[in-house]
Motif scaffolding. Structure first.
Motif, PDB file in Angstrom:
ATOM      1  N   THR A   1      25.941  -1.934  63.557  1.00 14.04           N
ATOM      2  CA  THR A   1      24.944  -1.192  64.323  1.00 14.04           C
ATOM      3  C   THR A   1      25.625   0.032  64.945  1.00 14.04           C
TER       4      THR A   1
ATOM      5  N   THR B   1      25.584   0.643  68.011  1.00 13.72           N
ATOM      6  CA  THR B   1      26.229   0.119  69.209  1.00 13.72           C
ATOM      7  C   THR B   1      27.604  -0.448  68.883  1.00 13.72           C
TER       8      THR B   1
ATOM      9  N   GLN C   1      20.382  -0.825  67.815  1.00 12.59           N
ATOM     10  CA  GLN C   1      20.677  -2.252  67.771  1.00 12.59           C
ATOM     11  C   GLN C   1      20.413  -2.864  66.404  1.00 12.59           C
ATOM     12  N   LYS C   2      19.910  -2.069  65.484  1.00 10.96           N
ATOM     13  CA  LYS C   2      19.578  -2.602  64.157  1.00 10.96           C
ATOM     14  C   LYS C   2      20.813  -2.580  63.256  1.00 10.96           C
ATOM     15  N   LYS C   3      21.071  -3.711  62.618  1.00 13.41           N
ATOM     16  CA  LYS C   3      22.212  -3.811  61.715  1.00 13.41           C
ATOM     17  C   LYS C   3      21.957  -2.968  60.473  1.00 13.41           C
TER      18      LYS C   3
ATOM     19  N   SER D   1      28.400  -8.030  69.851  1.00 12.01           N
ATOM     20  CA  SER D   1      27.031  -7.907  69.368  1.00 12.01           C
ATOM     21  C   SER D   1      26.396  -9.285  69.191  1.00 12.01           C
TER      22      SER D   1
END
Length: 496
Positions: free
Chosen positions: A361, A363, A393-395, A429
């Motif tokens: 992500t 992040t 936050q999306k992989k 995460s």
């Protein structure tokens, strides 16, 4: 373009600057008795000087150059003398003299040549008067009178304004004190996405300093900024205004959040309004904040072409009266930080790109990159700004291409493709996901809610108890971070 006598202009500018530069201690106290008769006499002479100046321009157009020169110089000399008297007279509003002077210079723009012997050795052209504005600039080509407005942010004219205008100086003080962190954050954010934004301004023939000034005041260079009123993106476009300048929703992505496209739309807006307001940059900036309709009506009602004229300035909302000088102040600091004990950081802003070797992500990437390159605040904001359509936050799968600064491109294999810091980022995460698992909203038992004026997803979620904003957004395919909805829209509200 009319070139008024250099001597006359110098005298007038010097006189007005001297008046405006009087310290507050030497000005008449507000408790002094106002001699209304004397004040009215000065204002009457101001009107007479303005008429005499315009009469001189008319003489120039008719070919009576020598007589025109005499009339124009006499009008400016008298304006200087009266401005000095006004500065010493209790109750006399100097802003009226500054406004009149600004208006006369703008009248000068559309007049035929009136050169004097003193001007024979002075080459006045667009190349001398502008910085980084090409000969093919559409502004210069279509609006010759804009030459002065462009140099307002790149040359001496802005220095003159800073000398005579307390509002801009007050803006500079704010940026250098309480808003200094905001200014520095804006600079860092802007520099890393400069290659996306500045070319759009350059194509439009507009100064980069103006772009920076507006960015500083609007969003501090945060691409995903959203105001309570719904203005979105780094330059804070309302939805309908964005549509007007080519910012729509494509594949679920609100283009107002794209730094390059928003800069292009902003430049188009500025150029459109420069035509409307005949090159008056301050009024254009005011229109951007307070609405072009409102500013046009005030200018027409007051019969003035100057933002600083009390007939316009005093009626505008406080927000707009603060906005214009703050934009100008940030623009000026961007051009001349060395004059104000201001050191912008030296950054490696070369653009680059990476292709993910393992899923991650944004992040996670910001964690494993750490303070690479000595960037004190880390890379989260930069990664988001350069990849605005991605949920942080999306992989993201392997093979995903991301825009990053060159220094991160070089650091990626050692820091984020695998190893200690990449593993740390993944573990953190996973811990975050365990603390806040993805809620599985029950869409099969959803009820229908009709959006009302003033609603947003937060208020709708509160009305419906335990349901979360992201649940509503996911069921209705509403994109973060704006979560844009409209009155009358039918939403499915999932059960808890």
């Amino acid at each position: 373009m009319l070139q008024i006598s250099r001597l006359a202009l110098t005298l007038c500018i010097g006189g007005l600057t001297a008046c405006a530069g009087v310290s507050s201690q030497s000005r008449p106290a507000s408790t002094d008795q106002v001699d209304e008769t004397a004040v009215n006499v000065l204002f009457a002479r101001l009107d007479k000087d303005s008429q005499r100046f315009e009469a001189g321009l008319a003489l120039a157009r008719s070919g009576e150059v020598e007589r025109a020169q005499t009339e124009i110089k006499a009008a400016l000399d008298d304006l200087q003398a009266n401005a000095e008297l006004c500065g010493k007279l209790a109750g006399c509003d100097q802003a009226r003299f500054f406004s009149a002077y600004d208006r006369l210079l703008r009248l000068d723009v559309d007049s035929p040549s009136l050169a004097t012997d003193a001007d024979d050795d002075i080459d006045v052209n667009a190349e001398d008067a502008t910085v980084e504005v090409g000969e093919d600039s559409p502004v210069i080509a279509s609006l010759p009178e804009m030459e002065r407005t462009i140099t307002l942010l790149n040359g001496r004219e802005l220095a003159d304004i800073l000398t005579i205008n307390d509002a801009v100086n007050a803006g500079i003080e704010k940026w250098l004190s309480q808003y200094r962190p905001n200014l520095m954050t804006t600079y860092v954010n802007y520099e890393f996405m400069r290659y996306r934004m500045w070319p759009e301004y350059h194509k439009a023939g507009l100064p980069e300093a103006l772009l920076f000034g507006m960015l500083a005041k609007e969003s501090n260079g945060r691409v995903h900024a959203v105001s309570r009123a719904g203005a979105s993106g780094p330059l804070q476009f309302m939805y309908t205004t964005g549509l007007r300048f080519g910012l729509s929703a494509q594949d679920g992505f609100d283009q107002r959040f794209d730094p390059g496209m928003s800069a292009r739309a902003n430049a188009a807006y500025i150029n459109e309004q420069l035509k409307v307001f005949n090159g008056n940059l301050e009024l254009v900036i005011a229109a951007y904040n307070g609405g072009e309709g409102r500013v046009r009506r005030l200018a027409a009602r007051g019969g003035s072409t100057s933002f600083w004229d009390p007939k316009i300035y005093s009626i505008l909302p406080d927000e707009t009266r603060d906005y214009v000088p703050m934009v100008l102040a940030a623009s000026w600091l961007f051009l001349h930080p060395e004059r104000y004990n201001l050191d912008f950081p030296k950054l490696d802003i070369r653009p680059g790109a990476i292709e993910l070797q393992t899923p991650a992500t944004l992040t996670e990437l910001s964690v494993c990159f750490g303070n690479e390159g000595g960037l004190y605040d880390g890379w989260f904001r930069t990664l988001r700004n350069l990849n605005p359509a991605l949920d942080p936050q999306k992989k993201l799968p392997s093979g995903t291409r991301l825009e990053v600064p060159m220094q991160l491109q070089m650091a990626y294999p050692g820091k984020c493709a695998g190893g200690q810091w990449a593993n740390l980022a993944k573990n953190l995460s996973a811990a975050t996901l365990a603390m806040h698992p993805v809620r599985q909203a029950n869409a099969s038992h959803a009820k229908i809610y009709t959006v009302r004026r003033g609603d947003n997803l937060a208020s709708i979620a509160r009305k419906n108890g335990c349901v979360k904003i992201r649940d509503i957004a996911r069921v209705n395919n509403i994109r973060a971070p704006a979560y844009r909805i409209r009155a009358g829209q039918k939403l499915r509200i999932p059960s808890c």
